[in-house]
Design a protein around this motif. Structure first.
Motif, mmCIF file in Angstrom:
data_model
loop_
_atom_site.group_PDB
_atom_site.id
_atom_site.type_symbol
_atom_site.label_atom_id
_atom_site.label_comp_id
_atom_site.label_asym_id
_atom_site.label_seq_id
_atom_site.Cartn_x
_atom_site.Cartn_y
_atom_site.Cartn_z
ATOM 1 N N LEU A 1 6.454 -0.824 7.191
ATOM 2 C CA LEU A 1 5.598 0.243 7.706
ATOM 3 C C LEU A 1 6.400 1.535 7.818
ATOM 4 O O LEU A 1 7.480 1.550 8.415
ATOM 5 C CB LEU A 1 5.056 -0.150 9.087
ATOM 6 N N PRO A 2 5.903 2.644 7.235
ATOM 7 C CA PRO A 2 6.640 3.916 7.288
ATOM 8 C C PRO A 2 6.982 4.310 8.722
ATOM 9 O O PRO A 2 6.185 4.113 9.640
ATOM 10 C CB PRO A 2 5.670 4.915 6.643
ATOM 11 N N LEU A 3 8.151 4.891 8.905
ATOM 12 C CA LEU A 3 8.654 5.235 10.231
ATOM 13 C C LEU A 3 7.722 6.191 10.966
ATOM 14 O O LEU A 3 7.539 6.083 12.183
ATOM 15 C CB LEU A 3 10.048 5.845 10.096
ATOM 16 N N ASP A 4 7.079 7.134 10.229
ATOM 17 C CA ASP A 4 6.226 8.111 10.900
ATOM 18 C C ASP A 4 4.898 7.519 11.372
ATOM 19 O O ASP A 4 4.199 8.124 12.190
ATOM 20 C CB ASP A 4 5.961 9.318 9.984
ATOM 21 N N ILE B 1 0.858 -1.186 0.000
ATOM 22 C CA ILE B 1 0.000 0.000 0.000
ATOM 23 C C ILE B 1 0.889 1.228 0.000
ATOM 24 O O ILE B 1 1.888 1.297 0.723
ATOM 25 C CB ILE B 1 -0.923 0.014 1.240
ATOM 26 N N SER B 2 0.535 2.218 -0.797
ATOM 27 C CA SER B 2 1.358 3.419 -0.899
ATOM 28 C C SER B 2 1.426 4.144 0.436
ATOM 29 O O SER B 2 0.511 4.043 1.268
ATOM 30 C CB SER B 2 0.789 4.367 -1.968
ATOM 31 N N LYS B 3 2.498 4.889 0.638
ATOM 32 C CA LYS B 3 2.714 5.612 1.896
ATOM 33 C C LYS B 3 1.585 6.594 2.162
ATOM 34 O O LYS B 3 1.229 6.863 3.313
ATOM 35 C CB LYS B 3 4.057 6.335 1.826
ATOM 36 N N GLU B 4 1.001 7.155 1.090
ATOM 37 C CA GLU B 4 -0.061 8.142 1.249
ATOM 38 C C GLU B 4 -1.364 7.521 1.726
ATOM 39 O O GLU B 4 -2.195 8.195 2.338
ATOM 40 C CB GLU B 4 -0.308 8.877 -0.079
ATOM 41 N N LEU B 5 -1.578 6.230 1.454
ATOM 42 C CA LEU B 5 -2.860 5.600 1.758
ATOM 43 C C LEU B 5 -2.826 4.685 2.977
ATOM 44 O O LEU B 5 -3.882 4.353 3.526
ATOM 45 C CB LEU B 5 -3.331 4.781 0.549
#
Length: 547
Positions: A344-347, A300-304
């Motif tokens: 999973l993105p760090l933020d 899944i894209s970072k934005e979604l």
């Protein structure tokens, strides 16, 4: 009949305690058998004891003791009674037989040895033994295991750990194990106890914290010891196939940890069957009747991904035309499988950590504090410890996930399971009314492969062989590994056979599902829209409508 108390907070089960012949004290004090850190709970709140084969709970503190919604001073406990203790709830349950094996895995074992966190290795079960690392000026550092439910630290000789320091009180500090956590309690010391420069009275002790008392510094680590896992004698378990010693140990481990509420981390190479293991955990859990929701954090894209996990409110961003529940909402009452958690993105990792710590989250664009009623099973093929060192994965999230790690052996280490897997896949792929067999030379060729793609690679190889074979027996030349499959000279022939196989598979699945397209799409593992496209492409008709 064995009984146990299931302790919950914010609709989330934290630990269970089997009731024994001895009494059980509950309160906020570190001297209690069950310590519940909550300002609404008395230091000595209640005692549970047995009299004439009955279990009785009695209030001993000044705070309220509520049983089934009524304020009580003393009460004879019955199964399913609900006890309210501040923000905590405890429910009296019959203890399933399997949970008797879990007493040292979830909850606290009163008046006995300390709680242990169950893990798994190729040799057996790893028990995380909490260990204190003590540093004093001009002295050699000490590593001291916590070998009991609680220990005291101070300068007086009657303490479990004696520290000769003029700034440390005679009874300075207590370290207690609660469920999966280690807690520290200052015992009214003169000069105080500090965590990272902040004075505390009580706090959860985590491996990344530095505890300061007097001139002494204390940190927490986990020392692992191996104890063997008894093998479960089965060739198939919850849809997982294998009879090798590694797989039998895996089945036994799943059989033990499935009924708990603890977070599980599934480790294994790509294609080794991590989602199958996650589904087994769900199937064996008390949440099996609830939903199983799978999210691939790397797909899944970072934005979604934040919206996909936590949901969003209407108008939260451009295109958010209505409220979206999110995976944590959709999985309520069941299990959420977070595949490829290392991506999973760090933020977003602090938000996941918050849910795992206190069970609360907010939708994107929302202000309402929501309760997450899910069990999280995460999986990755990456080395998370290495990602932590590279600052690409949060250390605190790593420790929170690394409660019950399960390592899946790669296929190359369990080639003894090959025949069972081949038999199962051929049965799945063979056309209805016929059965494909495999020639000994073909099996020999399969056994010589190293399978970097694991079980998924084997599955694809056999599907390709069923499509390309000309009769009921698969020969060695029908076995094409990826590098060989690229050299097939007539791809259009293989495509025709693949389309025929796909049509037959869809037709059989629709028939089994009585042409319920939602069930058929789920069984095939494809989107419902894709199924409708294939039905039109292959001109498949519902026989019920035709009649």
């Amino acid at each position: 009949m064995a009984l146990q108390l299931n302790f919950c907070k914010n609709n989330r089960s934290f630990f269970r305690i089997n009731l024994k012949a001895s009494s059980l004290t509950i309160g906020r004090s570190a001297s209690s058998d069950v310590v519940l850190p909550d300002s609404d709970i008395s230091r000595e709140h209640a005692i549970v004891y047995q009299m004439d084969s009955q279990w009785i709970i009695k209030r001993v503190g000044t705070s309220k003791l509520t049983i089934n919604g009524k304020n009580k001073a003393i009460h004879v406990l019955q199964v399913n009674d609900e006890i309210c203790l501040g923000q905590w709830k405890a429910e009296l349950l019959e203890a399933p037989e399997i949970l008797s094996h879990l007493e040292t895995t979830v909850g606290i074992k009163p008046k006995s040895s300390h709680t242990q966190i169950l893990q798994h290795s190729s040799q057996g079960i790893l028990f995380n033994k909490p260990e204190l690392q003590i540093f004093q000026p001009s002295q050699k550092s000490q590593n001291i295991p916590i070998n009991s439910e609680s220990i005291t630290i101070g300068s007086a000789p009657q303490n479990d750990i004696v520290l000769k320091d003029p700034y440390i009180s005679s009874r300075h500090l207590k370290v207690a194990i609660q469920g999966e956590d280690v807690w520290i309690y200052d015992l009214g010391s003169t000069n105080g106890t500090y965590v990272d420069g902040v004075q505390i009275r009580e706090a959860k002790f985590t491996p990344n914290m530095k505890l300061k008392l007097g001139q002494c510094q204390i940190t927490l680590s986990n020392k692992q010891s191996i104890q063997p896992v008894a093998e479960l004698e089965q060739e198939e378990f919850c849809g997982i196939i294998g009879a090798s010693p590694q797989m039998k140990k895996l089945y036994s481990l799943l059989n033990k940890i499935g009924p708990t509420e603890a977070t599980v981390l599934v480790l294994g190479e790509s294609g080794s069957g991590k989602e199958l293991v996650a589904r087994a955990v769900h199937q064996l859990s008390p949440r099996s009747s609830g939903p199983f929701i799978a999210i691939n954090c790397g797909a899944i894209s970072k934005e979604l991904i934040e919206s996909e996990l936590f949901g969003h409110e209407k108008g939260a961003f451009t295109g958010a035309e209505k409220r979206h529940e999110g995976a944590f909402g959709q999985a309520s009452g069941g299990t959420l499988f977070l595949d490829e958690i290392g991506e999973l993105p760090l933020d977003l990792q602090p938000k996941l950590l918050r849910i795992l710590e206190n069970g609360t989250y907010r939708r994107v664009g929302g202000q309402e504090e929501l309760q997450a009623n899910v069990r999280v099973v995460a999986a990755t093929h990456r080395d998370l410890a290495k990602l932590v060192k590279e600052k690409r994965f949060r250390e605190d999230l790593f420790f929170r996930l690394f409660v019950l790690p399960i390592q899946i052996p790669p296929l190359r280490e369990r080639l003894g399971d090959l025949e069972l897997l081949v038999e199962a896949f051929l049965e799945e792929f063979s056309p209805e009314g016929s059965s494909k067999k495999i020639h000994p030379e073909a099996m020999e060729k399969l056994q010589k492969n190293s399978y970097p793609g694991n079980v998924r690679e084997l599955r694809n190889v056999l599907l390709r062989s069923v499509i390309l074979s000309h009769d009921h027996e698969i020969c060695a030349e029908d076995i094409l590994f990826p590098q060989e499959a690229l050299k097939v000279t007539k791809p259009e022939v293989a495509l025709e056979k693949l389309e025929a196989m796909e049509k037959r598979l869809i037709q059989q699945t629709l028939k089994k599902c009585n042409w319920n397209k939602t069930l058929a799409a789920k069984s095939l593992g494809i989107a419902k829209s894709t199924l409708f496209t294939k039905i039109r492409l292959y001109e498949l008709e519902d026989p019920i409508k035709e009649n």
